[in-house]
Design a protein around this motif. Structure first.
Motif, PDB file in Angstrom:
ATOM      1  N   ALA A 130       0.751  -1.283   0.046  1.00  0.00           N
ATOM      2  CA  ALA A 130      -0.031   0.019   0.117  1.00  0.00           C
ATOM      3  C   ALA A 130       1.005   1.380   0.013  1.00  0.00           C
ATOM      4  O   ALA A 130       1.890   1.235   0.342  1.00  0.00           O
ATOM      5  N   VAL A 147      -2.208   5.349   2.405  1.00  0.00           N
ATOM      6  CA  VAL A 147      -3.331   4.556   2.758  1.00  0.00           C
ATOM      7  C   VAL A 147      -2.928   3.620   3.869  1.00  0.00           C
ATOM      8  O   VAL A 147      -3.920   3.294   4.699  1.00  0.00           O
ATOM      9  N   LEU A 148      -1.557   3.263   4.087  1.00  0.00           N
ATOM     10  CA  LEU A 148      -1.246   2.420   5.324  1.00  0.00           C
ATOM     11  C   LEU A 148      -1.366   3.216   6.572  1.00  0.00           C
ATOM     12  O   LEU A 148      -1.839   2.399   7.747  1.00  0.00           O
ATOM     13  N   LEU A 165      -5.014   2.845   7.500  1.00  0.00           N
ATOM     14  CA  LEU A 165      -5.387   1.786   7.970  1.00  0.00           C
ATOM     15  C   LEU A 165      -4.817   1.640   9.380  1.00  0.00           C
ATOM     16  O   LEU A 165      -5.673   1.151  10.235  1.00  0.00           O
ATOM     17  N   THR A 170     -13.243  -7.180  -0.968  1.00  0.00           N
ATOM     18  CA  THR A 170     -11.880  -7.200  -0.895  1.00  0.00           C
ATOM     19  C   THR A 170     -11.128  -7.743  -2.056  1.00  0.00           C
ATOM     20  O   THR A 170      -9.854  -7.540  -2.001  1.00  0.00           O
ATOM     21  N   THR A 175      -7.075  -1.895  -5.251  1.00  0.00           N
ATOM     22  CA  THR A 175      -5.737  -2.756  -4.818  1.00  0.00           C
ATOM     23  C   THR A 175      -4.542  -2.657  -5.708  1.00  0.00           C
ATOM     24  O   THR A 175      -3.547  -2.450  -5.402  1.00  0.00           O
ATOM     25  N   CYS A 218      -3.835   0.450  -2.567  1.00  0.00           N
ATOM     26  CA  CYS A 218      -4.509  -0.142  -1.622  1.00  0.00           C
ATOM     27  C   CYS A 218      -3.967  -1.519  -1.093  1.00  0.00           C
ATOM     28  O   CYS A 218      -3.484  -2.063  -2.099  1.00  0.00           O
ATOM     29  N   LEU A 219      -4.260  -2.082   0.065  1.00  0.00           N
ATOM     30  CA  LEU A 219      -3.878  -3.284   0.227  1.00  0.00           C
ATOM     31  C   LEU A 219      -4.997  -4.403  -0.137  1.00  0.00           C
ATOM     32  O   LEU A 219      -4.457  -5.275  -0.924  1.00  0.00           O
ATOM     33  N   ALA A 278      -8.921  -3.509  -1.432  1.00  0.00           N
ATOM     34  CA  ALA A 278     -10.119  -2.307  -1.447  1.00  0.00           C
ATOM     35  C   ALA A 278     -10.619  -2.343  -2.941  1.00  0.00           C
ATOM     36  O   ALA A 278     -10.020  -1.920  -3.681  1.00  0.00           O
ATOM     37  N   ILE A 309     -11.634  -1.759   5.426  1.00  0.00           N
ATOM     38  CA  ILE A 309     -11.536  -1.427   3.578  1.00  0.00           C
ATOM     39  C   ILE A 309     -12.037  -0.024   3.487  1.00  0.00           C
ATOM     40  O   ILE A 309     -11.241   0.744   2.827  1.00  0.00           O
ATOM     41  N   GLN A 363      -9.018   2.360   3.775  1.00  0.00           N
ATOM     42  CA  GLN A 363      -8.012   2.657   2.562  1.00  0.00           C
ATOM     43  C   GLN A 363      -8.809   3.537   1.447  1.00  0.00           C
ATOM     44  O   GLN A 363      -7.896   4.155   0.936  1.00  0.00           O
ATOM     45  N   PHE A 395      -7.574   6.811  -0.232  1.00  0.00           N
ATOM     46  CA  PHE A 395      -7.448   6.581  -1.836  1.00  0.00           C
ATOM     47  C   PHE A 395      -7.869   7.897  -2.259  1.00  0.00           C
ATOM     48  O   PHE A 395      -7.669   8.472  -3.249  1.00  0.00           O
TER      49      PHE A 395
END
Length: 355
Positions: free
Chosen positions: A11, A15-16, A19, A57, A202, A206-207, A209, A240, A243, A247
């Motif tokens: 990410a 974003v991280l 989260l 996800t 993603t 994002c990780l 999302a 989610i 993130q 974003f």
């Protein structure tokens, strides 16, 4: 020099951080939390109108569940024969559509046209021997890095609607397409006739999302149950939503996609000046598809390149592979370093200089 995919990186820092912040304390479950409420408002602003969105996800879940909302179990969904929906989802669309059929159509660079669709429809025998065609799915961008303009999307949705079909857009790289086209999200979706969009986060910072975005509220009515049955209604949905909140905040998505596209342009421009390298398709987003000799590919692999050799089925006739050639797919991301791009270009030049 890892250009395998834009899925290989984690990410973005923003974003991280969001989260991690959302992880603190307690909040309502199953979407009853402040983060989800804020993301709903962000999505409305992003598309310039009220939308109904469901967070999931994975892209597979987004695409398969979106398909199930527009195609009944006795129906058929049209898509490109090499689209992600038909080639890379392990039958998930058919599963969640309850057994509906996917039909893959040809098209240069993964793109469909109204003429291709009309030709397929004209060949259908009718009656009850085959499932009726109920839906169309297109990808923005395609598996070959090409994008549809708003005018091209409108032509496809007009064709679909005239033939009783709803339309889905696989937007795993929607952000990259927006940056490349310079248009608004509205112009590329609901204003062009799209019924439902799989909006990807993603691949762009994002990780995990993704969002299934409905522009027709009637289609969304039953979707909360489809999502729940698929195991995609997360109790800790704020993780989610957090993130996506980062974003969208300050158009962070645009900064991430702009970098990825710019690195791909630098890579394509650098390779274009090397004798013996040609391209299957023009570079439009964050994917580059050089056609090279197997000897050059082996040299680059030995120099540290990681990438995927790609299908040549959708090449234009004039770009057909010659003996001993392969198509490579090189994908850049929000985290791609300029020095890695330049190292790949230098390695390719070094091979030519020594030849």
């Amino acid at each position: 020099m890892n250009f395998v995919s834009d899925n290989i990186v984690g990410a973005s820092a923003k974003v991280l951080a969001a989260l991690v912040a959302a992880n603190e304390g307690a909040a309502g479950s199953y979407g009853a939390d402040p983060w989800t409420a804020r993301v709903d408002a962000q999505l409305d602003a992003f598309f310039g109108r009220k939308v109904t969105a469901f967070l999931v996800t994975t892209g597979t879940a987004a695409n398969a569940l979106a398909a199930s909302a527009i195609c009944p179990p006795w129906g058929c969904l049209l898509t490109h024969r090499e689209s992600h929906v038909i080639d890379d989802e392990c039958g998930a669309p058919e599963f969640f559509m309850g057994g509906a059929k996917l039909a893959g159509l040809p098209g240069i660079g993964g793109k469909l046209t109204p003429a291709i669709i009309e030709a397929h429809l004209a060949a259908e025998p009718g009656g009850t021997r085959r499932p009726p065609i109920k839906a169309l799915s297109i990808a923005q961008g395609t598996e070959f890095g090409l994008i549809y303009t708003p005018e091209e999307v409108r032509a496809l949705t007009d064709c679909a609607r005239a033939n009783g079909m709803r339309t889905h857009m696989d937007g795993a790289r929607f952000s990259n397409a927006l940056v490349a086209l310079g248009c608004t999200p509205a112009e590329l979706t609901w204003q062009a006739g799209i019924d439902v969009l799989s909006l990807g986060g993603t691949k762009n910072g994002c990780l995990m999302a993704e969002a299934v975005v409905f522009f027709d509220e009637a289609l969304a009515e039953e979707f909360r149950f489809r999502r729940k049955r698929a195991g995609q209604t997360l109790s800790k949905q704020r993780l989610i939503s957090a993130q996506f909140e980062a974003f969208f905040d300050g158009d962070h998505w645009r900064d991430l996609a702009t970098h990825a596209n710019a690195m791909a342009k630098r890579l394509a421009d650098g390779l274009a000046g090397i004798p013996g390298i040609r391209f299957g398709w023009e570079r439009q987003i964050n994917e580059v598809f050089p056609i090279v000799s197997e000897a050059l590919w082996n040299h680059l692999t030995a120099a540290g390149l990681k990438c995927v050799d790609w299908s040549d089925l959708s090449l234009p006739p004039e770009a057909a592979l010659r003996e001993g050639e392969v198509v490579l797919r090189l994908v850049t991301s929000f985290a791609t370093r300029q020095e890695d791009v330049d190292a790949l270009i230098a390695a390719a030049r070094g091979f030519r200089a020594a030849a």
